[in-house]
Scaffold this motif. Structure first.
Motif, PDB file in Angstrom:
ATOM      1  N   LEU A 259      -9.084   9.057  -0.786  1.00 10.17           N
ATOM      2  CA  LEU A 259      -8.004   8.155  -1.175  1.00 10.17           C
ATOM      3  C   LEU A 259      -7.339   7.590   0.075  1.00 10.17           C
ATOM      4  O   LEU A 259      -7.127   8.300   1.066  1.00 10.17           O
ATOM      5  N   SER A 260      -6.997   6.321   0.028  1.00  5.64           N
ATOM      6  CA  SER A 260      -6.353   5.649   1.161  1.00  5.64           C
ATOM      7  C   SER A 260      -5.164   6.454   1.678  1.00  5.64           C
ATOM      8  O   SER A 260      -4.276   6.828   0.906  1.00  5.64           O
ATOM      9  N   PRO A 261      -5.114   6.740   2.980  1.00  5.35           N
ATOM     10  CA  PRO A 261      -3.985   7.511   3.532  1.00  5.35           C
ATOM     11  C   PRO A 261      -2.637   6.865   3.265  1.00  5.35           C
ATOM     12  O   PRO A 261      -1.633   7.562   3.089  1.00  5.35           O
ATOM     13  N   GLU A 262      -2.613   5.537   3.247  1.00  7.91           N
ATOM     14  CA  GLU A 262      -1.339   4.851   2.987  1.00  7.91           C
ATOM     15  C   GLU A 262      -0.847   5.102   1.565  1.00  7.91           C
ATOM     16  O   GLU A 262       0.366   5.229   1.330  1.00  7.91           O
ATOM     17  N   ILE A 263      -1.770   5.212   0.618  1.00  5.32           N
ATOM     18  CA  ILE A 263      -1.381   5.516  -0.758  1.00  5.32           C
ATOM     19  C   ILE A 263      -0.898   6.952  -0.859  1.00  5.32           C
ATOM     20  O   ILE A 263       0.089   7.248  -1.555  1.00  5.32           O
ATOM     21  N   VAL A 264      -1.554   7.856  -0.172  1.00  4.51           N
ATOM     22  CA  VAL A 264      -1.116   9.262  -0.160  1.00  4.51           C
ATOM     23  C   VAL A 264       0.301   9.363   0.380  1.00  4.51           C
ATOM     24  O   VAL A 264       1.167  10.044  -0.191  1.00  4.51           O
ATOM     25  N   ALA A 265       0.561   8.659   1.483  1.00  2.16           N
ATOM     26  CA  ALA A 265       1.892   8.709   2.100  1.00  2.16           C
ATOM     27  C   ALA A 265       2.940   8.071   1.202  1.00  2.16           C
ATOM     28  O   ALA A 265       4.050   8.604   1.030  1.00  2.16           O
ATOM     29  N   GLU A 266       2.626   6.920   0.615  1.00  3.42           N
ATOM     30  CA  GLU A 266       3.586   6.235  -0.248  1.00  3.42           C
ATOM     31  C   GLU A 266       3.902   7.050  -1.491  1.00  3.42           C
ATOM     32  O   GLU A 266       5.039   7.058  -1.977  1.00  3.42           O
ATOM     33  N   ALA A 267       2.898   7.759  -2.015  1.00  3.58           N
ATOM     34  CA  ALA A 267       3.101   8.560  -3.225  1.00  3.58           C
ATOM     35  C   ALA A 267       4.110   9.673  -3.004  1.00  3.58           C
ATOM     36  O   ALA A 267       4.742  10.145  -3.964  1.00  3.58           O
ATOM     37  N   GLU A 268       4.286  10.109  -1.760  1.00  2.00           N
ATOM     38  CA  GLU A 268       5.255  11.168  -1.476  1.00  2.00           C
ATOM     39  C   GLU A 268       6.678  10.715  -1.765  1.00  2.00           C
ATOM     40  O   GLU A 268       7.568  11.540  -1.985  1.00  2.00           O
ATOM     41  N   ARG A 269       6.899   9.410  -1.796  1.00  2.00           N
ATOM     42  CA  ARG A 269       8.224   8.893  -2.133  1.00  2.00           C
ATOM     43  C   ARG A 269       8.512   9.001  -3.619  1.00  2.00           C
ATOM     44  O   ARG A 269       9.666   8.892  -4.043  1.00  2.00           O
ATOM     45  N   PHE A 270       7.465   9.170  -4.412  1.00  2.00           N
ATOM     46  CA  PHE A 270       7.603   9.230  -5.869  1.00  2.00           C
ATOM     47  C   PHE A 270       6.884  10.470  -6.394  1.00  2.00           C
ATOM     48  O   PHE A 270       5.879  10.372  -7.106  1.00  2.00           O
ATOM     49  N   PRO A 271       7.371  11.666  -6.042  1.00  2.00           N
ATOM     50  CA  PRO A 271       6.629  12.898  -6.351  1.00  2.00           C
ATOM     51  C   PRO A 271       6.453  13.184  -7.835  1.00  2.00           C
ATOM     52  O   PRO A 271       5.552  13.919  -8.216  1.00  2.00           O
ATOM     53  N   ASP A 272       7.289  12.587  -8.675  1.00  2.00           N
ATOM     54  CA  ASP A 272       7.205  12.856 -10.105  1.00  2.00           C
ATOM     55  C   ASP A 272       6.514  11.739 -10.877  1.00  2.00           C
ATOM     56  O   ASP A 272       6.487  11.754 -12.109  1.00  2.00           O
ATOM     57  N   GLU A 273       5.940  10.782 -10.162  1.00  2.00           N
ATOM     58  CA  GLU A 273       5.333   9.626 -10.824  1.00  2.00           C
ATOM     59  C   GLU A 273       3.811   9.679 -10.720  1.00  2.00           C
ATOM     60  O   GLU A 273       3.265  10.189  -9.743  1.00  2.00           O
ATOM     61  N   ILE A 274       3.142   9.124 -11.725  1.00  2.00           N
ATOM     62  CA  ILE A 274       1.688   9.039 -11.665  1.00  2.00           C
ATOM     63  C   ILE A 274       1.244   7.642 -11.221  1.00  2.00           C
ATOM     64  O   ILE A 274       0.048   7.413 -11.038  1.00  2.00           O
ATOM     65  N   TYR A 275       2.188   6.754 -11.033  1.00  3.27           N
ATOM     66  CA  TYR A 275       1.886   5.396 -10.595  1.00  3.27           C
ATOM     67  C   TYR A 275       3.118   4.840  -9.908  1.00  3.27           C
ATOM     68  O   TYR A 275       4.250   5.280 -10.116  1.00  3.27           O
ATOM     69  N   PHE A 276       2.880   3.856  -9.040  1.00  3.61           N
ATOM     70  CA  PHE A 276       3.985   3.206  -8.338  1.00  3.61           C
ATOM     71  C   PHE A 276       3.493   1.840  -7.875  1.00  3.61           C
ATOM     72  O   PHE A 276       2.293   1.533  -7.949  1.00  3.61           O
ATOM     73  N   GLY A 277       4.419   1.015  -7.408  1.00  6.00           N
ATOM     74  CA  GLY A 277       4.060  -0.329  -6.978  1.00  6.00           C
ATOM     75  C   GLY A 277       4.333  -0.551  -5.509  1.00  6.00           C
ATOM     76  O   GLY A 277       5.228   0.055  -4.919  1.00  6.00           O
ATOM     77  N   ILE A 278       3.537  -1.422  -4.901  1.00  6.39           N
ATOM     78  CA  ILE A 278       3.747  -1.863  -3.524  1.00  6.39           C
ATOM     79  C   ILE A 278       3.795  -3.387  -3.540  1.00  6.39           C
ATOM     80  O   ILE A 278       2.939  -4.045  -4.148  1.00  6.39           O
ATOM     81  N   SER A 279       4.796  -3.941  -2.878  1.00  4.18           N
ATOM     82  CA  SER A 279       4.991  -5.383  -2.886  1.00  4.18           C
ATOM     83  C   SER A 279       3.785  -6.105  -2.282  1.00  4.18           C
ATOM     84  O   SER A 279       3.162  -5.631  -1.335  1.00  4.18           O
ATOM     85  N   LEU A 280       3.480  -7.273  -2.821  1.00  2.00           N
ATOM     86  CA  LEU A 280       2.414  -8.097  -2.256  1.00  2.00           C
ATOM     87  C   LEU A 280       2.658  -8.402  -0.788  1.00  2.00           C
ATOM     88  O   LEU A 280       1.711  -8.529  -0.008  1.00  2.00           O
ATOM     89  N   GLU A 281       3.918  -8.499  -0.424  1.00  2.00           N
ATOM     90  CA  GLU A 281       4.233  -8.797   0.970  1.00  2.00           C
ATOM     91  C   GLU A 281       3.850  -7.660   1.909  1.00  2.00           C
ATOM     92  O   GLU A 281       3.663  -7.864   3.111  1.00  2.00           O
TER      93      GLU A 281
END
Length: 358
Positions: A259-281
């Protein structure tokens, strides 16, 4: 049954409404109960058991998020709620008497791997739970079926709903949080509940061996990173991503990808979520060799590709995208089970390998 899509990063707006509607289909909203349950329908009268429980498997007690699931003897009339539990039950030789209707199913609501397993066992196909308005499931229907166990370890039932289900029959909910259970633990948990733990362990081992065999045919997977996404949400400027804790991520990792390391790192901001969003920008900060897109149809693919920032993002610009627009394939990969994984590998793995060659 409709699969979940990621909501907006702030968990509001269009994506949030879609998620609420989706998960409602998989959750029971129950509103009352008759004192005397009617007799079960004639079609559900014969217990569809095609294997025997293992010696010493009962009594069984399993702690879960809302209490303890306890059975003194093997259940014969099982109702399943949520995703993929019916697959596991059927694979263990306990054909449920009622299951959710699958969003990817045929006109009767059954996905092909489940139908094949049931018909191959010689047992009758189960009743499908009736969807009411707002995604509710018919409480009176469950009551009338007279189940002796309700199995819902990969679902979104609430504590209130659990109490009402528990009033009908012993109910197994998820271990800690809704929708957070990998396919291996899911299988072993259902195996314990149904008194077939050794058989469940063998099913896991056999499925892992099949995955490993496919992965071994593609050593290039070991050097590849991936993301699992739902594209650009309607009415938003976010790209939705699934978190590492979801079962659909695990099946790709089992094939050898990372899994992309950036997704792993970003997911740590939402530990209770199974999905999250990243801005197109910010999407160009996410690096991946291959993009897996879980969408409903080609229209959702086109809607995502209409955004220039998305089109120019590395895996999309390099034409390394696998869009899962086929509902059966999508369901098999998104809700992996010991039945769906062997069914889908021969089709999905070549698509993944082809994308990495481009």
């Amino acid at each position: 049954m409709t699969r979940p899509h990621p909501d907006h990063r702030t968990h509001a707006g269009t994506h949030a409404r879609r998620i609420a509607a989706v998960l409602a289909v998989l959750t029971i909203a129950l509103t009352g109960c008759a004192t005397n349950a009617p007799a079960p329908p004639p079609s559900a009268a014969a217990p569809p058991i095609v294997s025997e429980p293992e010696a010493g498997a009962f009594p069984v007690s399993i702690d879960h998020a809302f209490g303890t699931f306890t059975l003194d003897e093997a259940p014969e009339r099982v109702v399943t709620i949520g995703w993929a539990t019916e697959d596991i039950s059927a694979a263990l030789g306990v054909i449920p008497i009622a299951v959710p209707s699958s969003w990817a199913g045929d006109e009767d609501g059954f996905v092909p791997w489940f139908r094949e397993a049931v018909e191959g066992s010689g047992a009758p196909l189960p009743t499908t739970l009736t969807d009411l308005s707002g995604g509710e499931i018919d409480f009176e229907q469950i009551l009338a079926l007279r189940p002796d166990a309700i199995i819902a370890p990969f679902s979104g039932i609430t504590d209130t709903q659990y109490e009402r289900l528990q009033g009908i029959a012993p109910t197994l909910a998820y271990p800690e949080k809704p929708w957070l259970l990998d396919w291996q633990d899911h299988t072993e948990l259902v195996g314990r509940a149904l008194g077939r733990p050794a058989q469940a362990a063998k099913l896991v081992a056999d499925t892992q061996a099949a995955i490993a065999a496919h992965g071994a045919e593609h050593p290039e997977f070991r050097d590849a990173t991936f993301v699992y996404s739902t594209g650009v949400g309607e009415g938003t400027t976010d790209v939705g991503f699934y978190a590492p804790t979801t079962s659909l991520i695990g099946i790709i990792q089992d094939l050898g990808l990372t899994l992309s390391p950036e997704i792993v790192a970003e997911a740590e901001r939402f530990p209770d979520e199974i999905y999250f969003g990243i801005s197109l920008e910010d999407i160009d900060t996410v690096h991946a060799d291959v993009y897996l897109g879980l969408v409903n149809d080609q229209a959702e693919v086109d809607a995502s590709l209409a955004h220039a920032l998305f089109r120019n993002w590395q895996p999309i610009a390099n034409d390394r995208a696998v869009w899962l627009t086929d509902r059966e394939v999508s369901q098999a990969v998104a809700a992996p089970s010991v039945l769906s994984v062997p069914w889908v590998l021969d089709e999905f793995v070549p698509e993944l390998a082809d994308a990495l060659k481009r």
